[in-house]
Enzyme design. Structure first.
Site, mmCIF file in Angstrom:
data_model
loop_
_atom_site.group_PDB
_atom_site.id
_atom_site.type_symbol
_atom_site.label_atom_id
_atom_site.label_comp_id
_atom_site.label_asym_id
_atom_site.label_seq_id
_atom_site.Cartn_x
_atom_site.Cartn_y
_atom_site.Cartn_z
ATOM 1 N N GLY A 178 2.470 0.867 -4.681
ATOM 2 C CA GLY A 178 1.279 0.205 -5.228
ATOM 3 C C GLY A 178 0.260 -0.194 -4.177
ATOM 4 O O GLY A 178 -0.924 0.137 -4.281
ATOM 5 N N GLY A 209 9.070 1.558 -6.366
ATOM 6 C CA GLY A 209 10.499 1.542 -6.061
ATOM 7 C C GLY A 209 11.126 2.922 -6.244
ATOM 8 O O GLY A 209 11.970 3.343 -5.434
#
Ligand code: 3PG
Length: 392
Positions: free
Chosen positions: A348, A371
């Site tokens: 992000g 992740g």
């Protein structure tokens, strides 16, 4: 693993797990990248006259109905992007939802309410998964960013539906990331930053044998500098990871990977400072902390990227949210984008930094995963991908 093109979706209820976990500001979608990333799958399914049922999570409501985490604004935005109505269900399971799903005509789209309003989603409760599976004749996973979670809609539902496969987004992510691990174009450079070494050890260890160059910036570079015997003033570093950082530096040396660490830094008394001071590595004042790589380091990193075949980027090189500390990330990212190389980025913060630098489009590939991107690069098997592989 089958892809959506190999599935019999025409006039069928196709349950598509998407990841519309988007940032919201005042109830509005602040970044619609994750919605846009699914459009090719949705448009293809519509062209085949599928009845589309979309399911996603948003945030971490911990099994409770949290009105601020409703997917209603997403339905609205998606209608706009698709150019057709996206119906919105007030829940993701139950009688009313079933009625809405079974009433869909070919070419219609229904978005279900946040899956994580039910504890069964994150617990992978079989009853919850069965209730979702009831809606589906075909299951498609197009949510790479959540494939590292063994949740009901990711691994449970496909075990109850016969026809399962990957959407275009997921298939493309797997293709790019697998080719990176299996056969990267050399020389291969990893640019890694962000605050913590602790979240990146797995990626570093798995990629090291494939790498030619490793460029380390961000606050995590401080931990490596300490491991290298340097003093970092009042800069953040992870004391408990200094030994790990030493091991990584030794392993890099043994494997012939050239490591680039900062030679100068931009320091200040606090992260909100209006400007920082460029100091040599040996001159960091004890009461000042590093928030960006310095001018010489920018040059060093830019030169290191000259002529490489592959660049993978994860983590900003400084505290880019503050313009006083954004130069390192922006300048090195521009240099990376200008290379005649395969350039990939994920995470992000990294994507936000590239967007701020105005160069995200210049990268060959941007992962939608945070992740999941890291876990894939760590060499881990992602449960969402395994669930689809089992079906083929
Ligand atoms: C993400 O944004 O990385 C995914 O949507 C997964 O979200 P989670 O970390 O809350 O499971």
């Amino acid at each position: 693993m089958k892809t959506i093109e190999q599935l019999p979706i025409s006039e069928k209820r196709v349950f598509i797990r998407v990841d519309y976990n988007v940032p919201l500001e005042n109830g509005q979608i602040a970044d619609d990248t994750r919605l846009r990333a699914t459009l090719s799958t949705l448009k293809y399914a519509l062209s085949q006259k599928a009845k589309i049922i979309l399911a996603s999570h948003l945030g971490r409501p911990k099994g409770k109905k949290v009105p601020e985490l409703s997917l209603a604004p997403v339905a609205e935005k998606l209608s706009e992007l698709l150019g057709q109505e996206v119906k919105f269900a007030p829940d993701c399971i139950g009688e009313e939802v079933e009625k809405m799903a079974f009433a869909l005509a070919p070419g219609e789209v229904l978005l279900l309410e946040n899956l994580r309003f039910h504890p069964g989603e994150t617990q992978n409760d079989p009853e919850f998964a069965k209730a979702l599976a009831k809606l589906a004749e075909v299951y498609v996973n197009d949510a790479f960013a959540v494939c590292h979670r063994a949740h009901a809609s990711v691994v449970g539902v496909p075990s109850y539906v016969n026809e399962c496969g990957a959407g275009f987004l997921l298939a493309r992510e797997i293709e790019y990331l697998s080719s990176l691990l299996e056969n990267p174009q050399r020389p291969f450079a990893l640019v890694i930053g962000g605050a913590k070494v602790s979240t990146k050890v797995g990626v570093l260890m798995n990629l090291l044998p494939r790498l030619d160059k490793l460029l380390i910036g961000g606050a995590m570079a401080n931990t490596f500098l300490v491991a290298d015997g340097q003093k970092v003033g009042a800069s953040f570093y992870e004391n408990e990871y200094v030994e790990e950082a030493k091991k990584i530096l030794t392993a890099a040396q043994e494997q012939g990977v050239k490591v680039y660490l900062p030679v100068d830094l931009i320091v200040a008394t606090d992260k909100d400072a209006k400007e920082g001071k460029n100091v040599n590595l040996f001159e960091i004042p004890e009461d000042k902390a590093a928030f960006d790589i310095g001018k010489e380091t920018r040059k060093l990193f830019a030169e290191a990227l000259n002529g490489v075949g592959t660049i993978v980027w994860n983590g900003p090189l400084g505290l880019f949210e503050n313009p006083a500390f954004a130069k390192g990330t922006i300048k090195v990212a521009r240099k990376a984008a200008a290379q005649n190389a395969i350039t990939m980025a994920g995470g992000g913060d990294t994507l936000r930094a590239l967007k701020q630098a105005g160069i995200s489009r210049a990268f060959s590939y941007l992962s939608t995963g945070g992740g999941a991107f890291l876990e894939f690069l760590e060499g881990k098997k992602l449960p969402g991908i395994e669930a689809l592989e089992k079906k083929s």
